[in-house]
Design a protein around this motif. Structure first.
Motif, short mmCIF file in Angstrom:
data_model
loop_
_atom_site.label_atom_id
_atom_site.label_comp_id
_atom_site.label_asym_id
_atom_site.label_seq_id
_atom_site.Cartn_x
_atom_site.Cartn_y
_atom_site.Cartn_z
N LEU A 55 0.83 -1.21 0.00
CA LEU A 55 0.00 0.00 0.00
C LEU A 55 0.87 1.26 0.00
O LEU A 55 0.55 2.24 -0.66
CB LEU A 55 -0.94 0.00 1.20
N THR A 56 1.98 1.19 0.74
CA THR A 56 2.86 2.36 0.77
C THR A 56 3.41 2.64 -0.62
O THR A 56 3.45 3.79 -1.07
CB THR A 56 4.03 2.12 1.76
N LYS A 57 3.80 1.58 -1.32
CA LYS A 57 4.31 1.78 -2.69
C LYS A 57 3.24 2.38 -3.60
O LYS A 57 3.51 3.26 -4.41
CB LYS A 57 4.80 0.46 -3.27
N LEU A 58 2.02 1.86 -3.44
CA LEU A 58 0.92 2.37 -4.26
C LEU A 58 0.58 3.82 -3.89
O LEU A 58 0.25 4.63 -4.75
CB LEU A 58 -0.32 1.49 -4.10
N GLU A 59 0.68 4.12 -2.60
CA GLU A 59 0.39 5.48 -2.15
C GLU A 59 1.46 6.45 -2.67
O GLU A 59 1.14 7.56 -3.10
CB GLU A 59 0.33 5.53 -0.62
N ASP A 60 2.72 6.00 -2.64
CA ASP A 60 3.81 6.85 -3.15
C ASP A 60 3.61 7.17 -4.63
O ASP A 60 3.96 8.25 -5.09
CB ASP A 60 5.17 6.15 -2.97
N ALA A 61 3.02 6.21 -5.36
CA ALA A 61 2.78 6.44 -6.78
C ALA A 61 1.53 7.29 -7.00
O ALA A 61 1.21 7.65 -8.13
CB ALA A 61 2.65 5.11 -7.50
N GLY A 62 0.81 7.57 -5.91
CA GLY A 62 -0.43 8.36 -6.03
C GLY A 62 -1.61 7.54 -6.52
O GLY A 62 -2.60 8.08 -6.99
N TYR A 63 -1.52 6.21 -6.39
CA TYR A 63 -2.59 5.35 -6.90
C TYR A 63 -3.65 5.05 -5.84
O TYR A 63 -4.79 4.78 -6.17
CB TYR A 63 -2.03 4.03 -7.42
N VAL A 64 -3.26 5.03 -4.57
CA VAL A 64 -4.27 4.81 -3.54
C VAL A 64 -4.24 5.96 -2.52
O VAL A 64 -3.24 6.65 -2.37
CB VAL A 64 -4.09 3.47 -2.76
N ARG A 65 -5.40 6.13 -1.88
CA ARG A 65 -5.51 7.15 -0.84
C ARG A 65 -5.79 6.40 0.45
O ARG A 65 -6.68 5.54 0.51
CB ARG A 65 -6.69 8.08 -1.16
N ILE A 66 -4.99 6.67 1.48
CA ILE A 66 -5.15 5.98 2.76
C ILE A 66 -5.65 6.97 3.80
O ILE A 66 -5.05 8.03 3.99
CB ILE A 66 -3.81 5.33 3.19
N THR A 67 -6.78 6.67 4.42
CA THR A 67 -7.37 7.57 5.41
C THR A 67 -7.38 6.87 6.76
O THR A 67 -7.93 5.78 6.89
CB THR A 67 -8.83 7.89 5.04
N LYS A 68 -6.74 7.51 7.74
CA LYS A 68 -6.77 6.94 9.10
C LYS A 68 -7.79 7.73 9.91
O LYS A 68 -7.75 8.96 9.93
CB LYS A 68 -5.39 7.05 9.74
N THR A 69 -8.69 7.01 10.55
CA THR A 69 -9.73 7.70 11.32
C THR A 69 -10.10 6.83 12.52
O THR A 69 -9.42 5.84 12.79
CB THR A 69 -10.95 8.00 10.43
N HIS A 70 -11.12 7.23 13.25
CA HIS A 70 -11.56 6.45 14.40
C HIS A 70 -13.02 6.10 14.27
O HIS A 70 -13.82 6.90 13.83
CB HIS A 70 -11.37 7.25 15.69
N ARG A 71 -13.33 4.86 14.66
CA ARG A 71 -14.74 4.52 14.79
C ARG A 71 -14.93 4.24 16.28
O ARG A 71 -14.47 3.23 16.80
CB ARG A 71 -15.09 3.28 13.96
N GLY A 72 -15.62 5.17 16.97
CA GLY A 72 -15.64 5.11 18.42
C GLY A 72 -14.22 5.40 18.89
O GLY A 72 -13.67 6.44 18.58
N ARG A 73 -13.63 4.44 19.60
CA ARG A 73 -12.26 4.66 20.07
C ARG A 73 -11.24 3.86 19.28
O ARG A 73 -10.04 4.05 19.44
CB ARG A 73 -12.16 4.29 21.55
N THR A 74 -11.73 2.92 18.48
CA THR A 74 -10.77 2.09 17.75
C THR A 74 -10.34 2.79 16.45
O THR A 74 -11.19 3.29 15.72
CB THR A 74 -11.37 0.72 17.39
N PRO A 75 -9.04 2.83 16.23
CA PRO A 75 -8.58 3.43 14.99
C PRO A 75 -8.89 2.51 13.80
O PRO A 75 -8.75 1.30 13.91
CB PRO A 75 -7.07 3.55 15.19
#
Lengths: 107, 207
Positions: A55-75
């Motif tokens: 995923l990091t390689k794909l993100e570096d190429a701008g092919y995927v977008r990774i969103t970190k968020t929380h649902r309740g308290r769990t990331p």
């Protein structure tokens, strides 16, 4: 395909089994949709570490977008294909088909 | 695990890989048809089956149970089926967020609203009707909601099999209402109840 044209170049970011599977899976989602990381991991049968690397390689190429968020308290981490990623996947499948055609077609 | 060091497979294999991955993903995201269709099938098979045994075809009941008991069996099975289907849907919806989960939420509320309104209308009208007709009103109105929402679901997810299931529900419902309470219960039990069970396993095997 026109005969004699040079073989199309394959995108090296996508042209690796594991990343191709990631992109192919995400490409089936609708435009405004993102997939949760654990669901993607289960679907692909990869380890979390392995999937993260790809995923990091794909993100570096701008092919995927990774969103970190929380649902309740769990990331939770969500993954989606970007417009650019979708385009790259389309180009890749086109290129693969073109290669097959110049090779005389499948089978 | 595939890695960068691995030699890239042939174009044919890559194309097959793409197709397999696409099919796996679609299958996973659609949810398990055994959870989404089969519970309704079983509920209708047994619930409408009980109602049918109560009505009989010639005005003579085949089983000595009151209409309230038969309707009670029907309703509790439906609630159970709703619970199983809701479990199937929650399991699905944790995987993806975005437009499609908003779509699913609105669709879920449409079911809820349709069923509540059906109950409001039927409980107002049914005391005015003879017992058989009142039972038929409940059954027909609930199947109307089911059929229309399956057709709408087909439109939302561009799923022809879902749309077609809705058409069948409405068609069986219409024929049943014309023929009367006993026939309505029999046709719903066999064609819709049995049909949903068969469709769920067929969809599951097809993947």
């Amino acid at each position: 395909m026109t005969a004699g044209s040079p073989p199309p170049e394959l995108d090296p970011v996508i042209h690796a089994q594991a990343r191709l599977r990631v992109v192919a899976a995400l490409n089936t989602l609708g435009d405004g949709d993102e997939m949760a990381f654990p669901a993607l991991k289960d679907l692909l049968g990869m380890t979390a570490g392995n999937l993260s690397v790809h995923l990091t390689k794909l993100e570096d190429a701008g092919y995927v977008r990774i969103t970190k968020t929380h649902r309740g308290r769990t990331p939770v981490t969500y993954v989606a294909l970007t417009k650019r990623g979708r385009l790259a996947f389309d180009e890749y499948t086109k290129a693969i088909r073109a290669l097959l055609d110049t090779a005389g077609g499948p089978s | 695990m595939a890695d960068d060091g691995e030699p890239a497979p042939s174009p044919e294999e890559m194309l097959r890989l793409i197709e397999r991955q696409r099919a796996d993903t679609v299958r996973r995201l659609k949810g398990d048809p055994r959870l989404l269709y089969a519970p309704w099938g079983v509920a209708w098979l047994l619930g409408f089956g009980t109602l049918f045994l109560h009505y009989g075809l010639g005005g003579e009941p085949y089983l000595a149970i009151s209409q309230m008991q038969a309707v009670g069996v029907m309703l509790s099975l439906q609630v159970l089926a709703g619970g199983v289907a809701a479990y199937g849907i929650t399991r699905m919806s944790g995987q993806v967020r975005g437009d499609s989960s908003a779509r699913g939420t609105m669709y879920g509320y449409a079911w809820f609203a349709g069923m509540v309104l059906m109950a409001v209308v039927a409980s107002r009208m049914s005391p005015q009707l003879p017992p058989e007709e009142s039972g038929l009103l409940w059954a027909a109105a609930s199947m109307l909601v089911v059929g229309v929402l399956y057709m709408a679901g087909g439109a939302i997810w561009l799923d022809w099999s879902m749309f077609f299931v809705g058409v069948c529900v409405l068609a069986v419902n219409a024929v049943g209402v014309v023929l009367g309470a006993g026939w309505h219960a029999l046709l719903s039990s066999v064609l819709l109840g049995g049909g949903f069970v068969v469709v769920s396993f067929w969809l599951w095997r097809r993947g």
